[in-house]
Motif scaffolding. Structure first.
Motif, mmCIF file in Angstrom:
data_model
loop_
_atom_site.group_PDB
_atom_site.id
_atom_site.type_symbol
_atom_site.label_atom_id
_atom_site.label_comp_id
_atom_site.label_asym_id
_atom_site.label_seq_id
_atom_site.Cartn_x
_atom_site.Cartn_y
_atom_site.Cartn_z
ATOM 1 N N GLN A 93 18.706 32.970 -32.985
ATOM 2 C CA GLN A 93 17.608 33.210 -32.842
ATOM 3 C C GLN A 93 17.357 35.828 -33.195
ATOM 4 O O GLN A 93 16.603 35.696 -33.581
ATOM 5 N N ASP A 94 18.079 36.016 -32.337
ATOM 6 C CA ASP A 94 17.821 37.855 -32.016
ATOM 7 C C ASP A 94 19.023 37.804 -33.718
ATOM 8 O O ASP A 94 17.694 38.710 -33.823
ATOM 9 N N ALA A 95 19.471 36.991 -34.007
ATOM 10 C CA ALA A 95 20.000 37.268 -35.897
ATOM 11 C C ALA A 95 18.455 37.904 -36.403
ATOM 12 O O ALA A 95 18.355 38.484 -37.807
ATOM 13 N N ILE A 96 17.707 36.769 -36.598
ATOM 14 C CA ILE A 96 16.717 36.847 -37.827
ATOM 15 C C ILE A 96 15.055 37.553 -36.749
ATOM 16 O O ILE A 96 14.098 37.089 -36.839
ATOM 17 N N ALA A 97 15.291 38.698 -35.556
ATOM 18 C CA ALA A 97 13.503 38.549 -34.685
ATOM 19 C C ALA A 97 13.457 40.056 -36.373
ATOM 20 O O ALA A 97 13.901 40.282 -36.666
ATOM 21 N N ALA A 98 12.088 40.475 -34.841
ATOM 22 C CA ALA A 98 11.782 40.917 -36.361
ATOM 23 C C ALA A 98 11.975 42.047 -36.895
ATOM 24 O O ALA A 98 11.777 42.817 -37.894
ATOM 25 N N LYS A 99 12.841 42.952 -35.869
ATOM 26 C CA LYS A 99 13.794 44.361 -36.643
ATOM 27 C C LYS A 99 14.888 43.758 -37.085
ATOM 28 O O LYS A 99 16.039 44.551 -37.294
ATOM 29 N N GLY A 100 15.440 42.542 -38.012
ATOM 30 C CA GLY A 100 16.745 41.920 -38.137
ATOM 31 C C GLY A 100 16.634 42.722 -39.391
ATOM 32 O O GLY A 100 17.280 42.813 -40.158
ATOM 33 N N GLY A 101 15.823 43.322 -40.028
ATOM 34 C CA GLY A 101 15.469 43.940 -41.153
ATOM 35 C C GLY A 101 14.755 42.084 -42.547
ATOM 36 O O GLY A 101 14.320 41.842 -42.146
ATOM 37 N N LYS A 102 15.016 42.891 -43.606
ATOM 38 C CA LYS A 102 14.151 41.651 -44.693
ATOM 39 C C LYS A 102 14.954 40.567 -44.735
ATOM 40 O O LYS A 102 16.331 41.007 -45.264
ATOM 41 N N VAL A 103 14.058 39.355 -44.750
ATOM 42 C CA VAL A 103 14.982 38.211 -45.379
ATOM 43 C C VAL A 103 14.696 37.860 -46.096
ATOM 44 O O VAL A 103 13.647 37.727 -46.397
ATOM 45 N N GLY A 104 15.629 37.589 -47.610
ATOM 46 C CA GLY A 104 15.310 36.700 -49.022
ATOM 47 C C GLY A 104 15.550 34.716 -48.600
ATOM 48 O O GLY A 104 15.936 34.425 -47.697
ATOM 49 N N VAL A 105 14.320 34.503 -49.488
ATOM 50 C CA VAL A 105 14.601 33.100 -48.767
ATOM 51 C C VAL A 105 15.071 32.624 -50.279
ATOM 52 O O VAL A 105 14.195 32.814 -51.420
ATOM 53 N N LYS A 129 21.642 43.035 -55.111
ATOM 54 C CA LYS A 129 20.675 42.535 -56.034
ATOM 55 C C LYS A 129 19.538 42.115 -55.591
ATOM 56 O O LYS A 129 18.052 42.846 -56.799
ATOM 57 N N LEU A 130 19.323 42.344 -54.697
ATOM 58 C CA LEU A 130 17.855 41.744 -54.430
ATOM 59 C C LEU A 130 17.137 42.080 -53.397
ATOM 60 O O LEU A 130 15.883 42.586 -52.894
ATOM 61 N N ALA A 131 17.917 43.316 -52.754
ATOM 62 C CA ALA A 131 17.918 44.477 -51.851
ATOM 63 C C ALA A 131 17.017 43.821 -50.169
ATOM 64 O O ALA A 131 15.585 44.172 -50.221
ATOM 65 N N VAL A 132 17.872 42.846 -50.103
ATOM 66 C CA VAL A 132 16.928 41.860 -48.268
ATOM 67 C C VAL A 132 18.771 42.382 -47.249
ATOM 68 O O VAL A 132 19.857 42.583 -48.078
ATOM 69 N N ASP A 133 18.454 42.225 -46.414
ATOM 70 C CA ASP A 133 19.338 42.678 -44.951
ATOM 71 C C ASP A 133 20.464 40.871 -45.304
ATOM 72 O O ASP A 133 21.248 40.824 -44.498
ATOM 73 N N LYS A 134 19.483 40.242 -45.150
ATOM 74 C CA LYS A 134 19.919 38.579 -44.925
ATOM 75 C C LYS A 134 19.451 38.103 -46.054
ATOM 76 O O LYS A 134 18.158 37.429 -46.583
ATOM 77 N N LEU A 135 19.470 36.394 -46.273
ATOM 78 C CA LEU A 135 19.535 35.393 -46.722
ATOM 79 C C LEU A 135 19.152 34.301 -46.897
ATOM 80 O O LEU A 135 21.095 34.021 -46.286
ATOM 81 N N LEU A 136 18.136 34.003 -46.370
ATOM 82 C CA LEU A 136 18.470 32.638 -46.179
ATOM 83 C C LEU A 136 18.806 31.314 -47.571
ATOM 84 O O LEU A 136 17.536 31.330 -48.533
ATOM 85 N N VAL A 137 19.580 31.150 -47.667
ATOM 86 C CA VAL A 137 19.930 29.881 -48.639
ATOM 87 C C VAL A 137 19.369 28.351 -48.580
ATOM 88 O O VAL A 137 20.108 27.774 -47.325
ATOM 89 N N ILE A 138 19.044 27.618 -49.891
ATOM 90 C CA ILE A 138 18.815 26.436 -48.905
ATOM 91 C C ILE A 138 19.194 25.660 -50.606
ATOM 92 O O ILE A 138 19.174 25.458 -51.852
ATOM 93 N N ASP A 139 20.132 24.762 -50.523
ATOM 94 C CA ASP A 139 21.646 24.836 -51.038
ATOM 95 C C ASP A 139 21.139 22.743 -50.883
ATOM 96 O O ASP A 139 21.924 22.485 -50.176
ATOM 97 N N VAL A 140 20.382 22.149 -52.304
ATOM 98 C CA VAL A 140 20.766 20.611 -51.883
ATOM 99 C C VAL A 140 21.553 20.475 -53.383
ATOM 100 O O VAL A 140 21.019 20.819 -54.505
#
Length: 245
Positions: free
Chosen positions: A31-43, A137-148
């Protein structure tokens, strides 16, 4: 016996190929890693596979041809099924993050995970892919990946003999990668398998199996969304798997 260099190289490759990595284990949601100050998240989401039938165990050409012919009505029906519930999952995940005041961007183009370099590691939180190029490439700090990886129905075989009824299946994973460290802040394998019950062979519409398929889609969605919507998500320690009815 004296081995030539090509022979020795071939034997070495066989040995190395047998040293398979352990399956990636779940990583509890941080939860802490994705907190509001954790940077930009790409989905991001990989391209959805086609809805199909699978016959593991029918492992010779004639065996597979027999299994395919025996289940041709089910395969024809399977090709009519939609996957809209999963197609919408990327936007739903982004919406859940934004509700937590997290700076979130949806990556429109499907992510090609096969194009990323592999990393051989058994460290539980180390990503198995090299996401360094994605960060640039994406200029995000974290990436949430959905891989089906698999959608449809699985019916197991022993050569020509079916060993199970068809089961609706959703197989894949969702995970959050810290692109600075190439480590997982979250990893949940998804392996949903649902039976239609005793009465499944009802062509051409297969109502029991159709219902099981859409229930499997919903279970797969819940596996991904639930940790993101809970206030204090509890750690998952096992892959998500729906009980066979």
């Amino acid at each position: 016996m004296r081995w030539s260099l090509p022979t020795a190289t071939l034997l070495l490759s066989v040995v190395l190929s047998g040293c398979a990595l352990k399956p990636q284990q779940p990583v509890p949601f941080n939860q802490d890693a994705i907190a509001a100050k954790g940077g930009k998240v790409g989905v991001a989401m990989s391209a959805l596979p086609k809805v199909d039938t699978y016959f593991p165990g029918a492992d010779c050409l004639l065996c597979y041809a027999f299994a395919s012919a025996s289940n041709s009505s089910l395969t024809k029906h399977t090709e009519t099924l939609t996957r809209d519930e999963l197609a919408a999952l990327q936007e739903d995940v982004a919406a859940a993050l934004r509700k937590k005041s997290i700076d979130t961007v949806v990556i429109k183009d499907p992510i090609d995970l096969k194009s990323l370099g592999d990393i051989r590691t058994d460290v539980p939180t180390a990503a198995r892919k090299d996401f360094a190029s994605v960060r640039a490439k994406l200029a995000v700090d974290k990436l949430l990946v959905i891989d089906v990886q698999q959608l449809g129905y699985v019916r197991t075989y022993a050569s020509y003999v079916p060993t199970s009824d068809p089961k609706a299946t959703v197989v894949g994973a969702a995970y959050l990668v810290d692109l600075k460290t190439n480590t997982y802040n979250w990893y949940v394998p998804v392996n949903v398998s649902l039976s239609a019950g005793a009465k499944w062979d009802e062509p051409p519409k297969f109502p029991g199996l159709t219902n099981a398929y859409f229930q499997a889609l919903e279970a797969g969605r819940d596996a991904v969304l639930k940790p993101l919507t809970e206030t204090n998500p509890s750690p998952r320690t096992e892959p998500v798997a729906s009980a066979v009815k």
